[in-house]
Every structure is written in C-alpha cells, then in structure tokens.
Design a protein around this motif. Structure first.
Motif, short mmCIF file in Angstrom:
data_model
loop_
_atom_site.label_atom_id
_atom_site.label_comp_id
_atom_site.label_asym_id
_atom_site.label_seq_id
_atom_site.Cartn_x
_atom_site.Cartn_y
_atom_site.Cartn_z
N VAL A 110 0.85 -1.19 0.00
CA VAL A 110 0.00 0.00 0.00
C VAL A 110 0.88 1.24 0.00
N GLU A 111 0.56 2.19 -0.87
CA GLU A 111 1.27 3.46 -0.93
C GLU A 111 0.26 4.60 -1.02
N GLY A 112 0.68 5.79 -0.58
CA GLY A 112 -0.20 6.95 -0.62
C GLY A 112 0.54 8.19 -1.08
N THR A 113 -0.22 9.17 -1.59
CA THR A 113 0.38 10.42 -2.04
C THR A 113 -0.64 11.55 -1.90
N ASN A 114 -0.14 12.77 -1.85
CA ASN A 114 -0.98 13.96 -1.80
C ASN A 114 -0.78 14.80 -3.05
N ALA A 115 -1.64 15.78 -3.23
CA ALA A 115 -1.60 16.58 -4.46
C ALA A 115 -0.28 17.31 -4.62
N GLN A 123 5.31 4.82 1.08
CA GLN A 123 4.87 3.48 1.49
C GLN A 123 4.07 3.57 2.78
N VAL A 124 2.87 3.05 2.75
CA VAL A 124 1.99 3.04 3.93
C VAL A 124 2.09 1.70 4.64
N GLY A 125 2.08 0.63 3.87
CA GLY A 125 2.18 -0.70 4.46
C GLY A 125 3.11 -1.55 3.63
N ALA A 126 4.02 -2.26 4.28
CA ALA A 126 4.93 -3.14 3.57
C ALA A 126 4.16 -4.37 3.10
#
Length: 464
Positions: A110-115, A123-126
C-alpha cells in the motif's frame, strides 16, 4: 401526580402518535432516496471482453492471471476526509466448473500520495503475507451470486488524498484459481455530509426542547426532589438524547485517532442504557410492582428480578464498552492486513454483547405482556399502557433487528438505516415527554383554574 396521558382524550393521543409516525415515514422516504452509504471502485484481474471468469484467453482478456503469483498492476482510489477510510475486498473465482476449497497466500503493498507531492508515493504498508483459507464458490455460471468475498486490508484513516494497492496471490494449484475481483469500498462523501447535517439539526432541536422543557417544568413543579419519578425519567431521556445526537460527531471527519470514534459509540451506548432503565421502570410500574412515584422502591425493590434486570443492563454496557475500545484501537493500527482472518475475538465479543441486550429486552417485553391484565382492568391504566407499549415495542423490535444485522450502533448503516434509526429515537423521546407532562401545578391550589367559578355561588343566589 397525573400525567397528560391520564387525562387527555384518546383521540388527541392518537393524533400525537400519528404525527410521530408521519415524521418516521418522511425519514424513510429521505433515506430511501438519499445518497448511497458506500462508494465502490472495482478492478478485475482478467478484464475479459466476454466477462469470462474461469478462462484467460489472450486477445479476449487484456488483464493478467493472478494464479501465476505475479503482482497486480497498481490499483488506485481517491479519498477525502469525508470518506473516513476505505477497505479492499477480494472475490476469487474458480477456474473449474465447480466450487473448491483450498488455502492460498495473499501479499499486499500500500502506498499513498498527496496533491503537492509531485507524484512521489509514500509506502503506507509493507508487503504483508496473509493466509486465506476459504471456499471459492464463484464461477461463470454463478456470476454475481453465490460468491464468497473477504476483506484483505483496511485503512481506517485517510492520511493521503490518493492510495494505490498492489496484490499478489499464490495458490498451490494454479489451475484452480480463475479471475479475481478487487473492490475498494469507502464511505460516500455525500452520505457523510448528510450524516453531519442531520445530526447537527437533530442536536439543535433537542437542545431547544431540553431548555424549554426544563424551564416549564421548574415553573410548574417544586424542587427536583419532589418531582415524580416519571418526570425524572423523562429528564434522563432528553439528556440522554443530547449524548445520542453527539454535538462532537462532525469533528471525527477532520481529526485522526481512536478517541472520538470511541466517544461517539460510548455516548450512543449511554443513551441505550438510559432507554433500557426507563423501559424496565415503566413496565414494572404497569404491573403494579412499584408505586408510580417510587424511585427508591425500584432501585432497592423486594423483587429480585428488578435487580437482575439492572445487572443485565450493566453487563450489556460493560461488554459493549470493551468491544468499542477493542474495535477502535484495533482499527487504528492501519493498514490492517487479513482482517477477515483476525477478528474472531471481536466477533465473539460483539455476539455476547448483542445476546445480553436481547435478553434484557425480551425480559422487559415479557414484563410488559404480563402487565396487560392489570393495565386493562382500569380504563385510565389501559390508555397509559397503550401509549407506552406501542412505541416502546417498535423501538425494541427495531433495535433487536438492527443490532443483530449490524446496522445499528456505529456499524455499517445504510442511508435508510441511518435516517430511520436517528428519527425513531427523536420521535420516541419527544412522544414520552409529551405524554408524561404533568397536568397538575404547584400553583393549582393558590389560584383558580380555567374551569373554576370566579364568583361565589352562595352570594350569587342571594341576588337572584
């Protein structure tokens, strides 16, 4: 002290109930036509033109074969604070023309990003391995029915504006697994806006009602110690309704942490405990086991079942509090992988909490049924009984169905569930306040009433 239901004509009581019922029906219409509770974003691994789920045919299918143990392409979902998190559901399909059961392994990243991150993903979760042992029931002939799905992972807080997930499935026998559907489920922002607006509106109304009710009760009656127990019960109901409406609920959408969600659930629980106590007292009063103005007689009554019911309410409250703490803390350790395989303890605790509530409600309902002979032996008591039993029975039945179906008390409400549940509680409390309003006043013996003669009849006769 007489209440309005003891002196009011039955037709007016019927009209009051009709107004409450109309309000509930309107909430049904609003809930049924309102925004959906959840938004679904779906990805299919095969992506076949003929929607085949069992066979991957090059040229017909443009996706990938999950049974080969390869990582899926990144699957993205956009989120806002009003989404209140998301979870990913996997639905595996069989490559055979029959169902099968076999353990297989699932990894997820799981990965996340902002504008403003310029395309940089965090990386949010391995990649975590989750062992899934489930029966795969879906195949081409059973498309959209008879399927078994499971929650692979859940992100309870929206820390980023966009998330992406890649999944790898490893099956001991690759020929068994066909297509896989990946479904992101998140709260509809339109529903969240409606949720906030309705609860704020109901909260403002309940605060105004509380203020006016207390002011007029103080003007009508003496000190609190002399209030009839029914008036004290109504005070507890309207104060509990403030907790139920929870003026801090909207803050949940714009803050992180488990405290506010737990507080919301706990305030809701306090209101339900107040409801149960009110029902127990009124049902025992109708049976004649209590004096109508006796609170101490109820709390320390000679009948063991009174105390047993209160203990049952306490067990229900304790189990639910433990469940809310566990659920709130557990869900904040996000992302949670393999949630379907690691919530057995929560499910058991929720089951026992639901059963304890059902026992108390059924026990109280039996007390109400046993009160029928005594209540209908007097016309005044029969009207009181109907006024209390009919709306109470509706609330009891609704909450029993709602709790066991997981649609009440902070679990998976649809828009219809939400509108009905919250409107039902407002109507019930306001109806009880109206019905148990005292007809006598502390000034009744100090001033003539509207129906008393303003002239002395003995003196009047001397002039006639």
């Amino acid at each position: 002290m007489n209440a309005r239901i003891d002196t009011e004509r039955f037709s007016r009581i019927f009209i009051a109930g009709g107004i409450a019922l109309t309000w509930i029906i309107i909430s049904f219409i609003v809930g049924g036509t309102g925004p959906k509770r959840n938004v679904l974003v779906e990805y299919d691994a095969f992506q076949c033109k003929d929607h085949s789920k069992s066979r991957f045919i090059p040229g017909n299918c443009t996706g990938f074969q999950p049974a080969w143990g390869t990582w899926s392409p990144w699957m993205e979902i956009n989120t806002t604070m009003l989404n209140k998190g998301w979870f990913l559901v996997l639905t595996p399909y069989s490559a055979l023309n029959t169902s099968w059961r076999q353990g297989f392994y699932v990894d997820a990243a799981v990965e996340g990003t902002n504008a403003g991150a310029n395309g940089v993903w965090t990386q949010v979760g391995a990649a975590n391995e989750s062992t899934i042992d489930t029966e795969v029931l879906c195949f081409d002939d059973y498309y959209e029915r008879g399927c078994v799905s499971f929650i692979l992972l859940m992100q309870d807080e929206t820390m980023f504006q966009r998330y992406r997930v890649s999944v790898r499935i490893r099956v001991p026998e690759a020929g068994y697994l066909g297509d896989v559907r990946y479904t992101f489920v998140t709260t509809n922002p339109a529903f969240s806006q409606m949720n906030i607006g309705v609860r704020i509106t109901y909260g403002i109304i309940s605060i105004l009602v509380l203020m006016l009710w207390v002011i007029f009760i103080i003007m009508k009656l003496d000190s609190y110690k002399s209030w009839p127990s029914e008036i004290k019960g109504c005070l507890a109901l309207i104060v509990g309704l403030q907790l139920f409406n929870n003026p801090l609920h909207a803050i949940e959408y714009f803050t992180s942490g488990w405290i506010l969600p737990f507080l919301n659930a706990e305030l809701e629980l306090v209101f339900i405990v107040v409801l149960l106590g009110f029902w127990i007292y009124q049902s025992e009063s109708l049976r004649g086991h209590l004096g109508m103005d006796s609170t101490s007689g109820f709390l320390a009554g000679a009948f063991w079942q009174h105390r047993a019911k209160l203990i049952g309410v306490g067990v229900f409250a304790a189990l639910n509090t433990a469940f809310f703490i566990w659920e709130s803390v557990h869900n904040r350790m996000t992302p949670i992988f393999g949630i379907s395989e690691h919530v057995t303890g929560l499910q058991v605790l929720f089951y026992f909490a639901s059963v304890s509530y059902a026992v108390v409600v059924v026990w109280t309902a039996l007390s109400m049924i046993m009160a029928i002979p005594k209540a209908f032996s007097q016309e005044q008591m029969s009207i009181r009984y109907i006024f209390f039993a009919v709306p109470t029975g509706l609330v009891m039945a609704s909450m029993l169905v709602g709790i066991f179906s997981g649609s009440l008390i902070s679990f998976g409400r649809s828009t219809l569930n939400f509108m009905y549940y919250h409107t039902l509680m407002q109507c019930y409390v306001y109806l009880m306040l109206w019905g148990f309003w005292p007809t006598q006043s502390r000034y009744q013996n100090l001033a003539p009433t509207e129906t008393s003669n303003i002239f002395d009849e003995s003196k009047t006769k001397n002039y006639l």
